[in-house]
Design a protein around this motif. Structure first.
Motif, mmCIF file in Angstrom:
data_model
loop_
_atom_site.group_PDB
_atom_site.id
_atom_site.type_symbol
_atom_site.label_atom_id
_atom_site.label_comp_id
_atom_site.label_asym_id
_atom_site.label_seq_id
_atom_site.Cartn_x
_atom_site.Cartn_y
_atom_site.Cartn_z
ATOM 1 N N TRP A 91 13.732 24.223 -9.669
ATOM 2 C CA TRP A 91 14.214 22.888 -10.025
ATOM 3 C C TRP A 91 13.666 22.506 -11.401
ATOM 4 C CZ3 TRP A 91 17.228 19.214 -7.344
ATOM 5 C CH2 TRP A 91 17.689 19.644 -6.095
ATOM 6 N N LEU A 92 14.553 22.014 -12.261
ATOM 7 C CA LEU A 92 14.173 21.521 -13.579
ATOM 8 C C LEU A 92 14.273 20.001 -13.595
ATOM 9 C CD1 LEU A 92 16.194 24.034 -15.808
ATOM 10 C CD2 LEU A 92 13.835 24.263 -15.003
ATOM 11 N N ARG A 93 13.274 19.372 -14.179
ATOM 12 C CA ARG A 93 13.307 17.916 -14.391
ATOM 13 C C ARG A 93 13.435 17.699 -15.893
ATOM 14 N NH1 ARG A 93 10.125 13.131 -15.056
ATOM 15 N NH2 ARG A 93 10.680 11.506 -13.530
ATOM 16 N N ILE A 94 14.577 17.123 -16.302
ATOM 17 C CA ILE A 94 14.878 16.965 -17.724
ATOM 18 C C ILE A 94 14.969 15.474 -18.025
ATOM 19 C CG2 ILE A 94 16.509 17.534 -19.555
ATOM 20 C CD1 ILE A 94 17.432 19.877 -17.737
ATOM 21 N N GLU A 95 14.233 15.029 -19.021
ATOM 22 C CA GLU A 95 14.225 13.600 -19.341
ATOM 23 C C GLU A 95 14.173 13.390 -20.843
ATOM 24 O OE1 GLU A 95 10.616 11.801 -17.726
ATOM 25 O OE2 GLU A 95 9.875 13.829 -17.402
ATOM 26 N N GLY A 96 14.577 12.201 -21.240
ATOM 27 C CA GLY A 96 14.588 11.886 -22.661
ATOM 28 C C GLY A 96 15.227 10.532 -22.893
ATOM 29 N N ARG A 97 15.558 10.261 -24.147
ATOM 30 C CA ARG A 97 16.204 9.010 -24.532
ATOM 31 C C ARG A 97 17.481 9.342 -25.292
ATOM 32 N NH1 ARG A 97 14.397 3.809 -24.949
ATOM 33 N NH2 ARG A 97 12.271 4.517 -24.534
ATOM 34 N N VAL A 98 18.574 8.660 -24.935
ATOM 35 C CA VAL A 98 19.869 8.937 -25.538
ATOM 36 C C VAL A 98 20.039 8.086 -26.802
ATOM 37 C CG1 VAL A 98 22.358 8.943 -25.197
ATOM 38 C CG2 VAL A 98 20.829 9.398 -23.262
ATOM 39 N N PRO A 99 20.188 8.694 -27.970
ATOM 40 C CA PRO A 99 20.405 7.907 -29.195
ATOM 41 C C PRO A 99 21.823 7.353 -29.246
ATOM 42 C CG PRO A 99 20.525 10.238 -29.694
ATOM 43 C CD PRO A 99 20.127 10.135 -28.237
ATOM 44 N N ASP A 100 21.990 6.320 -30.030
ATOM 45 C CA ASP A 100 23.317 5.723 -30.211
ATOM 46 C C ASP A 100 23.995 6.440 -31.374
ATOM 47 O OD1 ASP A 100 25.565 4.256 -30.312
ATOM 48 O OD2 ASP A 100 24.590 2.327 -30.757
ATOM 49 N N THR A 101 24.968 7.309 -31.050
ATOM 50 C CA THR A 101 25.607 8.139 -32.080
ATOM 51 C C THR A 101 27.012 7.695 -32.418
ATOM 52 O OG1 THR A 101 26.543 9.686 -30.472
ATOM 53 C CG2 THR A 101 24.284 10.106 -31.219
ATOM 54 N N GLY A 102 27.598 6.815 -31.600
ATOM 55 C CA GLY A 102 29.000 6.464 -31.778
ATOM 56 C C GLY A 102 29.944 7.449 -31.124
ATOM 57 N N LEU A 103 29.407 8.538 -30.592
ATOM 58 C CA LEU A 103 30.187 9.551 -29.871
ATOM 59 C C LEU A 103 29.601 9.733 -28.480
ATOM 60 C CD1 LEU A 103 30.523 12.332 -32.619
ATOM 61 C CD2 LEU A 103 32.361 10.857 -31.784
ATOM 62 N N PRO A 104 30.373 10.266 -27.558
ATOM 63 C CA PRO A 104 29.793 10.600 -26.257
ATOM 64 C C PRO A 104 28.615 11.557 -26.428
ATOM 65 C CG PRO A 104 32.182 10.792 -26.202
ATOM 66 C CD PRO A 104 31.805 10.596 -27.637
ATOM 67 N N VAL A 105 27.605 11.360 -25.616
ATOM 68 C CA VAL A 105 26.423 12.224 -25.661
ATOM 69 C C VAL A 105 26.340 13.017 -24.365
ATOM 70 C CG1 VAL A 105 23.896 12.315 -25.785
ATOM 71 C CG2 VAL A 105 25.178 10.714 -27.238
ATOM 72 N N GLU A 106 26.090 14.319 -24.522
ATOM 73 C CA GLU A 106 26.004 15.203 -23.367
ATOM 74 C C GLU A 106 24.691 15.975 -23.391
ATOM 75 O OE1 GLU A 106 30.794 15.998 -22.762
ATOM 76 O OE2 GLU A 106 29.552 17.604 -23.601
ATOM 77 N N LEU A 107 24.129 16.164 -22.215
ATOM 78 C CA LEU A 107 23.018 17.087 -22.053
ATOM 79 C C LEU A 107 23.609 18.480 -21.940
ATOM 80 C CD1 LEU A 107 20.053 17.878 -21.384
ATOM 81 C CD2 LEU A 107 20.588 17.364 -18.986
ATOM 82 N N VAL A 108 23.242 19.367 -22.867
ATOM 83 C CA VAL A 108 23.802 20.710 -22.915
ATOM 84 C C VAL A 108 22.703 21.714 -22.572
ATOM 85 C CG1 VAL A 108 24.984 22.433 -24.307
ATOM 86 C CG2 VAL A 108 25.477 19.999 -24.648
ATOM 87 N N LEU A 109 22.984 22.555 -21.583
ATOM 88 C CA LEU A 109 21.993 23.511 -21.084
ATOM 89 C C LEU A 109 22.536 24.927 -21.137
ATOM 90 C CD1 LEU A 109 20.799 21.649 -17.851
ATOM 91 C CD2 LEU A 109 19.546 21.849 -19.989
ATOM 92 N N ASP A 110 21.634 25.852 -21.388
ATOM 93 C CA ASP A 110 21.915 27.281 -21.237
ATOM 94 C C ASP A 110 20.768 27.861 -20.415
ATOM 95 O OD1 ASP A 110 22.276 30.016 -21.355
ATOM 96 O OD2 ASP A 110 22.901 30.024 -23.454
#
Length: 963
Positions: A72-91
Motif C-alpha cells: 500500500w502506498l500513501r501519497i499526499e501533497g498540495r494541488v497548485p492552481d494551474t488553470g488546467l485539470p491536475v492529475e496524480l500520475v504514477l508509474d
C-alpha cells in the motif's frame, strides 16, 4: 506542395512521440510517498486494515512487494492552481503492454472508498477539473490518496509460454520486484489530448486508404499542415476539414460497446479477480463522468456479486449506472463458463442463477448469451438458450480456428433439436479492441455476410486481465462516428445492435446446424484432470442430493436445504469458468480448486438423508452394489459376456454370448502413450503431430484375484494398473485404470477397438448426442481429431452396437481401423505452461464397454456416474416416466427455486427421434409446463408429453395439499 507519404508518416510519429505527447502531462508539484508492505504472506487485506497501518518513507526507485504480494502506498501533497485539470500520475514499474497481466493498482480516498484504478495505459487519478474523483482534495487543496498496489508477475511477458513456477506463491526464482518509477502531480492539457486523438484518427487512417483516391491525399495534406502549425489550436484547425468528411452512404456500421472480458481466474488466482473487477469498474465509472455516451457491457453475476460484497459504495454507483442504461449486465450467466463440458443441468443453473441475480439486483434480464472466449459451443446451446428466454448469442472464439474458416459472422445457429438462435461473431476478431483504424478496416474486410448485412459489433476495452475502455479509446470512437474512409462507429448496447442486425437480415440469415466446434485448444478437454473429475462428481452428487432432498421434503416434510444447495451450485458454477474447468490456469488456481472440490463433495454428502445401506441412485431408484463374478483362469464370464485376458494383460477376446459376436478387433484395453509437445499453447492445444508419436505400453505383470484381473504397466517415471471385471447379469465389461502419473509433455489414451464399422460415432452432449465423422474426408472432418464426449460414445451398425462409458473424461477420438472402429478416451496430459506440474500424482478412471444400443449405453452411463454413498434407504421413485413410444428420460428432479415446495422435473427425448411419454407422480399434484427458469408456459397436456428430437421439457408438479 509536394508530399512524400512515407516522410509525412515518419515525421508524424516523431512529432507525436517527442513534441506533442510530452506536453499532455506537465509536472507541477512533487508528492510525498510512504508505503506499507502487507504483513506475512502479502495477501490482500481489508481496506480498513491498510488505512490503520504504519507507513514508512518510500522514494522513487524503491522496490515494492515480492511476486503476488501487496504493497500500500500513501501519497499526499498540495494541488497548485494551474488553470488546467491536475492529475496524480504514477508509474509503478509498468511495461507498456499486457494491461491486466502484471502490476496494477487501485486508488482509495482516506475513507476507504475506491475511486480509480491504475494500469500501464491508465496511470492517472484526476484531482481537479471535470471528472475529478470527489472527496480527494480538501478546501486547502491538500490531498491524500491510498494506492493498493498488486505485484502480479508478468507471466505473459515470458518468452511465449515456457515453463514457469511463478504461478504459485511463494515460488522459486521470483521475478525482480517492481520499482516505483514516478509519482508526481501534473497539469493535464485537454487540447493536447484532443490533438493527439485527431492525429491518430487521420494519421492511423492513412495506411488504410487507397492512394489513388483524392481522400488519401487530402488527409495526408491535412496531417502535414497540422505538423507545420505553430499552436495546438491551429494544428487542430488544420485537421478539422479532414475529420468532418462523412462516411459513404454504404459504409459498414459498427456498434461499439465498452467491455472488459475479465477471466474469473487464469494467470492469477480467484482472489485477484475480485480486485480486477473492482479496478475495472472504477475506471469505467470515472470515464462515464466525462463521456455521457459511453455504454459498458459486463457479464457474470459472480463478478457483480464480488463487488457487491467487497465494495458496497462502488456497487451502489454501478447500480445507478445500470438503472440509467449505461452499464448493461449481459449474458445472464453466473460466469462465462466452458460451453462444452458442463452437464445440461449445469448450463441451466448457470443461466437460472445468473438471471435471477440480475433480475433481483438490477431489475434486468439479458436477452443475449455472452460467451466470447469459451473453447467451442455444444449443439445443445440453441435450445437451452431459447428455452431460457434468450433471443441472441454472441461469441468470438470460433475465429481462432486453425484449419477452416467459419463461413459467417451473423447467422441463425440451429441446435441438435432444431431450435435456432440469432448469432454473431464480431468480425474485428477480438473482444478487446482499441478502436483503431486497423481494427475497423479488418472488421469490414473480414465480414463475411456483406451481401445481406451492413452491421457488426465492436467490443473495445482491455480484457482478460481487465482494465476496460480508457479515454483514448472512447475519443477514437467519437471521431469515427461518421468519417470518410472507415466504418461508421455507433456507441450503443448489445441489445440495440442485435435488434437492428436481426431486423436488417430478416428471414435471410444463413443457417449453421450443429455444434460450433473450435478447431483449436483441444487439449483443454483433458488438462488438469482433477478439474474434470471434480466437476463430474459434483454434478452427479448434486443430482442425487437434490432428488433425495425432494423425496424427503414431499413425503416426510423434511426441510429442503435450499441455502446449502445454492451455495454448492455457485461453487460448481464458478469452477466451470472457461479457464478453470478446461485446466488452462496457473497452478495456484488448480490447487485451490482441488481443495474446494474435496470440501464440496464432503459438504454435499453430509446433506444425504441418513439410514440404509451403501448404494447409489441410478434410474431414480436406489441400487446396491453387486459382487463381480470370479475369474476362471484368465477368463471373465457372466453368461452374457465372455472376456479373455491374454498374457499381454489386454483383452484379446470379448464375445457377446447372446449372439456369439466378437466385439473387439485386436487387443482391447491397451494404454497408449504419446509424446505431446505443443507448438504454442501448452495446456490448451493438442496438435496433430502428437498422434504420430505414440507407443503402446507393455504390461509388466498380470494378477488374477477373486473378483477381477489386473495388469500392471510401468514407464521409467509412472505406473499404470488396469483392472477388468464383470458383474452378474450385466452386458458390460468394467475397466478401471489407476495411474501414478509423473510424465512431462506426454499424453495417455486408452484404446478400445471394437468390431463395428461406421462412418459416424455418437457422443453424448447436453440433453442428447452429436454425430461426428470417423473419417477425414474434408478438412473440417480431419480437424475434429480430438472432440468432447460427455459420459459415453456409441458406435453401431445394423444389429450391433457398442458403447464406451466413462466416469470422468471428456477428450476422445474415434477413428476407423481395419475391421472396425477404435474408441480412444484421453486420460491425462502433462503440459509445462502455465502449470509445469500439471496432473502429477495418482488418478483413477472408470470405464465400461457396453454391448447394446444407445439406450443401454445411456443407462450404463447413469449407473457408472451415480455416486456411491454409505447409507441410502430404499425408496420408491418420486416421479416415473411411462414411455408409450420412442425414447425419453428424466434428467433431473428438484424442488422449485421459488421455495414454494413444488417439484421440478426436467425431461428430454434421448435418441434424436420422437417420443410420447406420460409422467406419473407418486403424490397428488397439478402439473404445469415451464421454461428452464421455471416460469409457467402452459398447463401440461393431460394426454401425456409429445417430444420432438432431443426436446427438453420442464414440468412443475404442485402438490395438492389435503384439507
Amino acid at each position: 506542395m509536394h508530399l512524400n507519404p512515407s516522410h509525412v508518416l515518419a515525421r508524424l510519429q516523431r512529432v507525436v512521440r517527442d513534441r506533442i505527447r510530452p506536453r499532455l502531462h506537465t509536472p507541477v508539484a512533487d508528492v510525498t510517498v510512504t508505503a506499507w508492505r502487507v504483513d506475512g504472506d502479502g495477501e490482500p487485506v481489508p481496506v480498513a486494515r491498510a488505512l490503520e497501518a504504519d507507513y514508512t518513507p518510500f522514494a522513487i526507485g524503491d522496490t515494492w512487494a515480492p511476486a503476488w504480494g501487496t504493497t500500500w502506498l500513501r501519497i499526499e501533497g498540495r494541488v497548485p492552481d494551474t488553470g488546467l485539470p491536475v492529475e496524480l500520475v504514477l508509474d509503478l514499474g509498468w511495461f507498456d503492454h499486457s494491461v491486466g497481466g502484471h502490476a496494477e493498482g487501485l486508488a482509495y480516498r482516506p475513507d476507504g472508498v475506491p475511486v480509480k484504478a491504475l494500469h500501464p495505459r491508465n496511470g492517472w487519478v484526476r484531482l481537479t477539473g471535470p471528472g475529478a474523483a470527489p472527496g480527494l482534495v480538501a478546501e486547502d487543496r491538500t490531498f491524500v490518496v491510498y494506492v493498493e498496489a498488486a505485484a502480479n508477475p508478468l507471466l505473459l511477458g515470458l518468452p511465449p509460454f515456457v515453463e514457469t513456477t511463478w504461478g504459485e506463491k511463494p515460488g522459486p526464482g521470483e521475478p525482480e520486484p517492481y520499482r516505483l518509477v514516478s509519482a508526481q502531480l501534473c497539469a493535464f492539457d485537454p487540447d493536447v489530448f484532443d490533438l493527439l486523438r485527431d492525429l491518430e484518427a487521420t494519421g492511423d487512417l492513412l495506411p488504410h486508404l487507397d492512394t489513388d483516391e483524392p481522400r488519401y491525399w487530402r488527409v495526408l495534406t491535412a496531417v502535414e499542415s497540422a505538423l507545420d502549425a505553430p499552436t495546438t489550436g491551429q494544428a487542430r484547425a488544420a485537421l478539422a476539414g479532414a475529420l468532418a468528411q462523412p462516411a459513404h452512404a454504404s459504409a459498414h456500421t459498427m456498434t461499439a460497446i465498452g467491455h472488459a472480458h475479465i477471466d474469473s481466474a487464469w494467470l492469477w488466482p480467484l482472489r485477484e479477480t475480485r480486485r480486477k473487477v473492482a479496478r475495472t469498474l472504477t475506471n469505467v465509472l470515472t470515464l462515464m463522468e466525462t463521456d455521457p455516451d459511453l455504454v459498458y457491457a459486463m457479464s457474470s453475476a459472480q463478478q457483480f456479486a464480488w463487488v457487491q460484497e467487497d465494495h458496497p459504495e462502488l456497487f451502489e454507483r454501478v447500480k445507478q449506472k445500470v438503472a440509467e442504461g449505461r452499464i448493461v449486465p449481459v449474458g445472464g450467466m453466473w460466469v462465462e463458463s466452458d460451453a462444452m463440458m458442463p452437464g445440461g443441468e449445469s448450463l441451466v443453473r448457470q443461466i437460472s442463477m445468473g438471471k435471477r441475480y440480475f433480475r433481483e439486483t438490477f431489475g434486468h434480464e439479458s436477452e443475449v448469451v455472452w460467451l466470447p472466449d469459451s473453447f467451442g459451443y455444444s449443439g445443445a446451446w440453441p435450445q437451452i438458450a431459447r428455452r431460457a428466454g434468450y433471443r441472441w448469442f454472441l461469441t468470438q472464439k470460433i475465429s481462432w480456428n486453425d484449419t477452416t474458416t467459419f463461413p459467417h459472422h451473423t447467422f441463425a445457429w440451429e441446435g441438435i433439436d432444431g431450435s435456432r438462435i440469432f448469432t454473431h461473431f464480431p468480425p474485428a476478431d477480438t473482444y478487446a479492441a482499441e478502436v483503431t483504424p486497423a481494427e475497423l478496416k479488418h472488421a469490414v474486410r473480414n465480414f463475411r455476410d456483406k451481401a445481406i448485412s451492413g452491421r457488426s459489433l465492436l467490443l473495445y476495452g482491455y480484457g482478460d486481465g481487465g482494465g476496460g475502455p480508457n479515454r483514448e479509446m472512447a475519443a477514437r470512437a467519437h471521431r469515427f462516428r461518421d468519417l470518410e474512409g472507415t466504418a461508421r462507429v455507433e456507441l450503443g448496447s448489445p441489445e440495440e445492435f442485435f435488434a437492428a442486425a436481426e431486423a436488417e437480415m430478416g428471414d435471410h440469415a444463413p443457417v449453421w446446424a450443429g455444434e460450433l466446434y473450435l478447431e483449436l485448444h483441444r487439449g483443454t478437454l483433458t488438462s488438469q484432470i482433477a478439474m474434470k473429475q471434480g466437476n463430474r462428481r459434483a454434478e452427479a452428487l448434486l443430482r442425487t442430493v437434490e432428488y433425495l432432498a425432494a423425496v424427503a421434503a414431499v413425503r416426510d416434510g423434511v426441510a429442503y436445504p435450499y441455502d446449502e444447495l445454492e451455495k454448492a451450485w455457485q461453487t460448481v458454477l464458478l469452477h466451470q469458468f472457461h479457464d478453470i474447468l478446461p485446466g488452462s490456469s496457473i497452478s495456484w488456481v488448480h490447487r485451490e480448486a482441488r481443495a474446494t472440490y474435496d470440501a464440496l463433495l464432503d459438504d454435499l454428502t453430509g446433506l444425504v438423508p441418513g439410514g440404509g445401506a451403501p448404494g447409489r441412485v441410478s434410474g431414480w431408484q436406489v441400487v446396491r452394489d453387486v459382487t463381480p463374478v470370479a475369474p476362471v483362469g484368465n477368463v471373465l464370464d457372466n453368461g452374457i459376456l465372455r472376456a479373455e485376458i491374454g498374457d499381454n494383460g489386454h483383452v484379446v477376446s470379448l464375445v457377446d454370448l447372446r449372439d456369439g459376436r466378437q466385439l473387439n478387433v485386436g487387443d482391447l484395453g491397451v494404454l497408449r502413450l504419446f509424446r505431446d509437445e505443443p507448438v504454442r499453447w501448452d495446456a490448451w492445444d493438442l496438435d496433430r503431430h502428437v498422434f504420430r508419436n505414440e507407443r503402446a505400453l507393455p504390461v509388466a505383470s498380470v494378477e488374477i484375484s477373486d473378483i477381477s484381473i489386473k495388469s500392471t504397466t510401468k514407464t521409467e517415471e509412472s505406473r499404470f494398473v488396469v483392472t477388468y471385471s464383470l458383474t452378474p447379469g450385466s452386458a458390460q465389461l468394467d475397466i478401471t485404470v489407476d495411474v501414478d502419473w509423473q510424465e512431462t509433455e506426454h499424453l495417455l489414451k486408452l484404446s478400445i477397438p471394437v468390431g463395428v464399422r461406421t462412418l459416424r460415432a455418437r457422443y453424448e452432449t447436453q440433453y442428447g448426442a452429436l454425430d461426428r465423422p470417423t473419417h477425414e474426408n474434408t478438412l473440417a472432418d480431419e480437424a475434429q481429431y480430438e472432440v468432447c464426449s460427455h459420459r459415453f460414445v456409441h458406435v453401431g451398425e445394423p444389429g450391433l452396437g457398442v458403447g464406451v462409458v466413462n466416469d470422468s473424461t471428456y477428450g476422445c477420438d474415434v477413428r476407423r481401423i481395419p475391421g472396425g472402429t477404435d474408441i480412444r478416451p484421453t486420460l491425462l496430459r502433462a503440459p509445462r505452461f502455465p502449470d509445469p506440474d500439471t496432473d502429477r500424482g495418482r488418478h483413477t478412471f472408470r470405464f465400461a464397454v457396453v454391448a447394446g444400443d444407445e439406450t443401454a449405453t445411456r443407462a450404463a452411463a447413469d449407473d457408472l456416474n451415480a455416486p456411491r454413498l454409505d447409507g441410502l434407504a430404499d425408496t420408491e421413485p418420486l416421479i416415473e416416466l411411462g414411455l408409450e413410444s420412442g425414447a425419453a428420460v428424466i434428467d433431473w428432479i428438484k424442488l422449485a427455486d421459488d421455495r414454494s415446495g413444488d417439484v421440478i422435473v426436467r425431461i428430454h427425448e434421448s435418441r434424436g427421434g420422437r417420443a410420447t411419454a406420460r409422467p406419473h407422480a407418486s403424490f397428488p399434484a397439478t402439473v404445469t409446463e415451464t421454461d428452464l427458469l421455471e416460469r409457467p408456459e402452459s398447463p401440461a397436456n393431460g394426454d401425456g408429453l409429445i417430444l420432438g428430437p432431443y426436446q427438453i421439457t420442464t414440468l412443475r408438479f404442485s402438490p395438492i395439499k389435503e384439507r
